[in-house]
Design a protein around this motif. Structure first.
Motif, short mmCIF file in Angstrom:
data_model
loop_
_atom_site.label_atom_id
_atom_site.label_comp_id
_atom_site.label_asym_id
_atom_site.label_seq_id
_atom_site.Cartn_x
_atom_site.Cartn_y
_atom_site.Cartn_z
N PRO A 419 -0.23 0.66 5.12
CA PRO A 419 -0.75 1.55 6.24
C PRO A 419 -1.37 2.89 5.73
O PRO A 419 -0.73 3.97 5.78
CB PRO A 419 0.46 1.85 6.84
N PHE A 420 -2.67 2.59 5.15
CA PHE A 420 -3.41 3.88 4.31
C PHE A 420 -3.57 4.76 5.12
O PHE A 420 -3.46 6.13 4.68
CB PHE A 420 -4.64 2.94 3.66
N VAL A 421 -4.10 4.90 6.47
CA VAL A 421 -4.35 5.83 7.30
C VAL A 421 -3.32 6.79 7.67
O VAL A 421 -3.18 7.94 7.61
CB VAL A 421 -5.22 5.28 8.66
N ASN A 422 -2.35 5.93 7.89
CA ASN A 422 -0.93 6.43 8.34
C ASN A 422 -0.34 7.43 7.16
O ASN A 422 0.15 8.40 7.45
CB ASN A 422 0.07 5.35 8.69
N TRP A 423 -0.37 6.76 5.98
CA TRP A 423 -0.18 7.35 4.77
C TRP A 423 -0.79 8.77 4.53
O TRP A 423 -0.06 9.95 4.15
CB TRP A 423 -0.02 6.58 3.49
N ARG A 424 -2.22 8.50 4.64
CA ARG A 424 -3.15 9.98 4.61
C ARG A 424 -3.04 10.92 5.20
O ARG A 424 -2.77 11.97 4.85
CB ARG A 424 -4.61 9.37 4.61
N ASN A 425 -2.57 10.75 6.61
CA ASN A 425 -2.46 11.62 7.52
C ASN A 425 -1.24 12.21 7.08
O ASN A 425 -1.06 13.53 7.02
CB ASN A 425 -2.39 11.10 8.67
N LYS A 426 0.08 11.73 6.72
CA LYS A 426 1.19 12.34 6.37
C LYS A 426 1.16 13.23 5.39
O LYS A 426 1.60 14.26 5.38
CB LYS A 426 2.41 11.23 6.42
N ILE A 427 0.53 12.54 4.20
CA ILE A 427 0.28 13.51 2.96
C ILE A 427 -0.28 14.94 3.31
O ILE A 427 0.00 15.79 2.69
CB ILE A 427 -0.36 12.60 1.81
N ALA A 428 -1.46 14.68 4.18
CA ALA A 428 -2.13 15.92 4.18
C ALA A 428 -1.34 16.91 4.94
O ALA A 428 -1.21 18.13 4.67
CB ALA A 428 -3.34 15.51 4.99
N ILE A 429 -0.32 16.35 5.91
CA ILE A 429 0.28 17.31 6.95
C ILE A 429 1.25 17.84 6.07
O ILE A 429 1.42 19.06 6.11
CB ILE A 429 0.66 16.81 8.03
N PHE A 430 2.18 17.10 5.44
CA PHE A 430 3.26 17.55 4.75
C PHE A 430 2.89 18.39 3.53
O PHE A 430 3.75 19.49 3.36
CB PHE A 430 4.34 16.33 4.29
#
Length: 486
Positions: A419-430
């Protein structure tokens, strides 16, 4: 491939993962508490000797159990019963004999290092190995309530016995004798429960694997499990043999497995295997991909915020919990923690479900070869930090290898199984959240308060993200198993 709605029983992934995690949570909690208090109160030499016992136990224990605990999770309870019934007395004897051989090696190492009586070390090792197998069997039978009760009781006594050492009530040698007796009681009760539930399992197995398939998978899973544990513990094992106990203590604390994270990965991975086994006849690629993606979204909700917290708040973590005497561990820890993001995905679940043991073991061998190839040159360049770095690099190469072969097996692209998009968003936010929080809080506040704020942010981040993921899962795939479509 167009991905269909998630496979039936997807909610079973969440519930089974939670149960398996809780089963192993309490013993792990006891280990963490002992890790903190022994680090603070014991000398580095005494603490290093104590931890060397567990490092050698875990490494050699994986060799002794030859993948049996991981192997049995691949199949349903009915199929496990059938397999056990087909094993001859000679097969059981060979397994027990192998455990005794490895136990002898462990007893020799402990006698040489700490002068512990051979029968205590050997007995402890045998009981540990058999308990690991018994627990895996009970997980397959879904005896979750029983396992949580037993492990909670074990946790209490484990902590209480270690507290006695800190109070000078008895010696370290006496501690291991008492822990051995505790393990024997646990084994007797668990063995009786396994035997009882084997009699109650009825039905005909849905799995249609040949005996050759089963033997092949066992060999491959056994080799992989040994390799996996080997890579996890070999650096600490080597340090325990070559360097002094004090240096071993510094390195162990720097490379200590993040508390509860291996449990989370093992719980979700085990639950995923159990769920995939329910689709053995359909052999659904779509179902496997959906389970893997759902597993990755759940794991990343914990793993990504945990990674940023550990890396950014590392100095405060060691200063507050372990005192200044382990300040040397901080740079090594900063490198080691980069393995944490890899825990957001179980790279072998689909491969194991499809009996691709050769691919799994090739990846494990690749991991070991790269780690050992880099270990000495990086040690020459960066000292102990270089040893840790070699294992981080090899882990990323191994992960990429597994993703490539999983995608190839399912005839999809890598982005379809991650789930690349899901991961990308989480990495940026956290990433932004923890960097800003640390910067603002560290300007005026003490290390203890900074760490406390970081912990609060971590807990809130994990809880909120998990709730979002679970809500999305219920919205897209149904609230209950019974509501799923066949």
């Amino acid at each position: 491939m167009k991905l269909l709605p998630i496979a039936k029983n997807n909610n079973g992934l969440v519930s089974n993962s939670l149960f398996i995690f809780l089963i192993r949570f309490f013993p792990s909690l006891a280990t963490v508490l002992v890790f903190i208090f022994f680090s603070r109160e014991l000398s580095q030499a005494d603490y290093g000797t104590y931890q060397n016992f567990w490092v050698q136990l875990f490494l050699l224990g994986s060799i002794a159990t030859i993948g049996i605990p991981a192997f049995v999770l691949t199949y349903s309870p009915v199929f496990v019963r059938e397999m056990l019934g087909k094993l001859t007395t000679g097969s059981y004897f060979k397994i027990l004999f192998w455990v005794l051989v490895v136990a002898s090696v462990f007893a020799w190492l402990r006698h040489e290092d700490a002068g512990l009586e051979w029968y205590v070390s050997a007995g402890f090792f045998i009981v540990y190995a058999l308990n690991a197998i018994a627990e895996a069997m009970l997980i397959v039978f879904k005896r979750f309530t029983y396992l949580m009760g037993v492990n909670l009781f074990y946790t209490f006594l484990f902590i209480w016995l270690h507290w006695g050492v800190l109070q000078d009530s008895y010696s370290m040698s006496d501690l291991f004798m008492y822990l051995l007796l505790l393990g024997v009681i646990r084994l007797v009760v668990s063995f009786g429960t396994v035997k009882s539930h084997l009699r109650t399992v009825t039905g005909i197995p849905e799995e249609e694997y040949t005996l050759a398939d089963i033997r092949s998978l066992w060999k491959h899973i056994g080799i992989y499990d040994v390799f996996n544990r080997f890579i996890t513990w070999i650096d600490k094992f080597v340090v325990s043999l070559i360097f002094t106990s004090s240096i071993s203590a510094v390195y162990f604390n720097a490379t200590y497995d993040i508390p509860f994270l291996p449990l989370l990965l093992g719980a979700v991975g085990g639950a995923a295997l159990m769920q995939m086994s329910t689709h053995a006849k359909a052999d659904s690629d779509t179902g496997a991909i959906n389970v893997a993606n759902n597993m990755a979204r759940l794991l990343s909700s914990v793993v990504f915020p945990l990674f940023f917290f550990l890396f950014i708040f590392r100095a405060e973590l060691f200063e507050v919990l372990l005192k200044a005497k382990y300040a040397e561990s901080v740079p090594i820890f900063a490198v080691t923690v980069f393995i944490v993001p890899l825990r957001a995905y179980n790279f072998t679940s689909i491969l194991q479900n499809r009996h691709k043991g050769r691919v799994i073991n090739t990846g494990a061998l690749l991991d070991a070869v790269i780690a050992f190839g880099l270990m000495y040159p990086l040690y020459q360049m960066y000292d102990l930090l270089g040893i840790a770095l070699s294992f981080v690099i090899s882990s990323y190469v191994q992960g990429a290898y597994y993703l490539y072969h999983t995608a190839k097996l399912l005839k999809v692209g890598i982005l379809d199984i991650v789930p690349f998009v899901n991961w990308r968003n989480k990495i940026a936010i956290f990433g932004v959240l923890f960097v800003v929080l640390h910067y603002l809080s560290s300007i005026q506040l003490s290390s203890s308060i900074v760490l406390l704020l970081g912990c609060i942010a971590l807990v809130i981040s994990v809880m909120v993200t998990l709730l979002i993921e679970l809500k999305a899962s219920r919205k897209n795939h149904g609230a209950t198993v019974s509501q799923s479509v066949d």
